[in-house]
Scaffold this motif. Structure first.
Motif, short mmCIF file in Angstrom:
data_model
loop_
_atom_site.label_atom_id
_atom_site.label_comp_id
_atom_site.label_asym_id
_atom_site.label_seq_id
_atom_site.Cartn_x
_atom_site.Cartn_y
_atom_site.Cartn_z
N LYS A 29 26.75 2.43 9.47
CA LYS A 29 26.52 0.99 9.33
C LYS A 29 27.36 0.36 8.22
CE LYS A 29 23.54 0.82 12.60
NZ LYS A 29 23.87 0.16 13.86
N GLY A 30 28.06 1.19 7.46
CA GLY A 30 28.94 0.67 6.40
C GLY A 30 28.20 0.08 5.21
N ILE A 31 27.03 0.63 4.90
CA ILE A 31 26.30 0.19 3.71
C ILE A 31 26.03 1.41 2.84
CG2 ILE A 31 25.24 -1.78 4.88
CD1 ILE A 31 22.60 -0.22 4.92
N SER A 32 25.68 1.16 1.61
CA SER A 32 25.41 2.29 0.71
C SER A 32 24.09 2.97 1.08
CB SER A 32 25.34 1.81 -0.74
OG SER A 32 24.16 1.05 -0.98
N PHE A 33 24.00 4.22 0.73
CA PHE A 33 22.78 4.98 0.93
C PHE A 33 21.62 4.27 0.24
CE2 PHE A 33 19.71 8.18 -0.38
CZ PHE A 33 19.54 8.95 0.77
N ASN A 34 21.86 3.81 -0.98
CA ASN A 34 20.83 3.13 -1.76
C ASN A 34 20.33 1.87 -1.05
OD1 ASN A 34 19.45 3.09 -4.45
ND2 ASN A 34 20.40 1.06 -4.48
N GLN A 35 21.25 1.05 -0.54
CA GLN A 35 20.85 -0.17 0.15
C GLN A 35 20.03 0.14 1.40
OE1 GLN A 35 20.73 -3.52 -0.02
NE2 GLN A 35 21.22 -3.17 -2.17
N LEU A 36 20.40 1.19 2.11
CA LEU A 36 19.65 1.57 3.31
C LEU A 36 18.23 1.99 2.94
CD1 LEU A 36 19.45 2.10 6.34
CD2 LEU A 36 20.35 4.40 5.90
N VAL A 37 18.08 2.79 1.90
CA VAL A 37 16.75 3.24 1.47
C VAL A 37 15.90 2.04 1.05
CG1 VAL A 37 15.49 4.60 -0.25
CG2 VAL A 37 17.50 5.56 0.88
N ILE A 38 16.49 1.10 0.31
CA ILE A 38 15.77 -0.10 -0.11
C ILE A 38 15.29 -0.88 1.11
CG2 ILE A 38 16.04 -2.38 -1.17
CD1 ILE A 38 17.92 -0.97 -3.23
N GLN A 39 16.18 -1.08 2.08
CA GLN A 39 15.81 -1.84 3.27
C GLN A 39 14.73 -1.13 4.08
OE1 GLN A 39 19.12 -3.46 5.57
NE2 GLN A 39 20.37 -3.46 3.71
N CYS A 40 14.82 0.19 4.18
CA CYS A 40 13.79 0.95 4.90
C CYS A 40 12.43 0.81 4.22
CB CYS A 40 14.17 2.42 4.98
SG CYS A 40 15.53 2.79 6.10
N CYS A 41 12.40 0.91 2.90
CA CYS A 41 11.15 0.79 2.15
C CYS A 41 10.56 -0.61 2.29
CB CYS A 41 11.36 1.14 0.68
SG CYS A 41 11.74 2.87 0.38
N GLU A 42 11.41 -1.64 2.16
CA GLU A 42 10.93 -3.01 2.29
C GLU A 42 10.37 -3.26 3.68
OE1 GLU A 42 14.41 -5.22 1.09
OE2 GLU A 42 13.73 -5.31 -1.00
N PHE A 43 11.05 -2.77 4.70
CA PHE A 43 10.57 -2.94 6.07
C PHE A 43 9.22 -2.25 6.26
CE2 PHE A 43 10.10 -1.62 10.47
CZ PHE A 43 10.38 -2.81 11.15
N ALA A 44 9.10 -1.03 5.75
CA ALA A 44 7.85 -0.29 5.90
C ALA A 44 6.70 -1.00 5.20
CB ALA A 44 8.02 1.12 5.33
N LEU A 45 6.93 -1.52 4.01
CA LEU A 45 5.88 -2.21 3.27
C LEU A 45 5.48 -3.51 3.96
CD1 LEU A 45 7.10 -1.69 -0.39
CD2 LEU A 45 5.08 -0.65 0.70
N GLU A 46 6.45 -4.23 4.52
CA GLU A 46 6.16 -5.48 5.21
C GLU A 46 5.40 -5.26 6.51
OE1 GLU A 46 9.93 -7.42 5.73
OE2 GLU A 46 10.17 -7.69 3.55
N HIS A 47 5.50 -4.08 7.08
CA HIS A 47 4.89 -3.82 8.39
C HIS A 47 3.71 -2.86 8.32
CE1 HIS A 47 8.77 -5.57 9.43
NE2 HIS A 47 8.13 -6.03 10.48
N LEU A 48 3.15 -2.67 7.13
CA LEU A 48 1.95 -1.86 7.02
C LEU A 48 0.79 -2.57 7.72
CD1 LEU A 48 1.76 -0.68 3.29
CD2 LEU A 48 1.98 0.77 5.32
N SER A 49 -0.07 -1.82 8.32
CA SER A 49 -1.27 -2.40 8.90
C SER A 49 -2.11 -3.01 7.79
CB SER A 49 -2.11 -1.33 9.61
OG SER A 49 -1.36 -0.75 10.66
N GLU A 50 -2.78 -4.10 8.08
CA GLU A 50 -3.59 -4.78 7.05
C GLU A 50 -4.60 -3.84 6.41
OE1 GLU A 50 -3.54 -7.80 5.56
OE2 GLU A 50 -1.64 -8.04 6.59
#
Length: 56
Positions: A32-53
């Motif tokens: 995807k042409g992004i840093s490993f760090n940026q990918l991990v940040i985006q994955c974590c943010e996505f997971a937190l935003e989509h946690l079940s209530e």
């Protein structure tokens, strides 16, 4: 309109991950042409935003 420079803060933290997960993330970040760090940040943010209530 004024140009405002925003400075984000960040901290270092050591995180242990399984080697297989690191490899998958490394391949994906390279593809995807992004840093490993940026990918991990985006994955974590996505997971937190989509946690079940009930799990928040």
């Amino acid at each position: 309109m004024d140009f405002i420079i925003k400075k984000t803060t960040s901290s270092n933290r050591t995180v242990r991950m399984p080697d297989e997960l690191i490899e998958k993330l490394s391949v994906l970040s390279n593809d995807k042409g992004i840093s490993f760090n940026q990918l991990v940040i985006q994955c974590c943010e996505f997971a937190l935003e989509h946690l079940s209530e009930d799990k928040k």
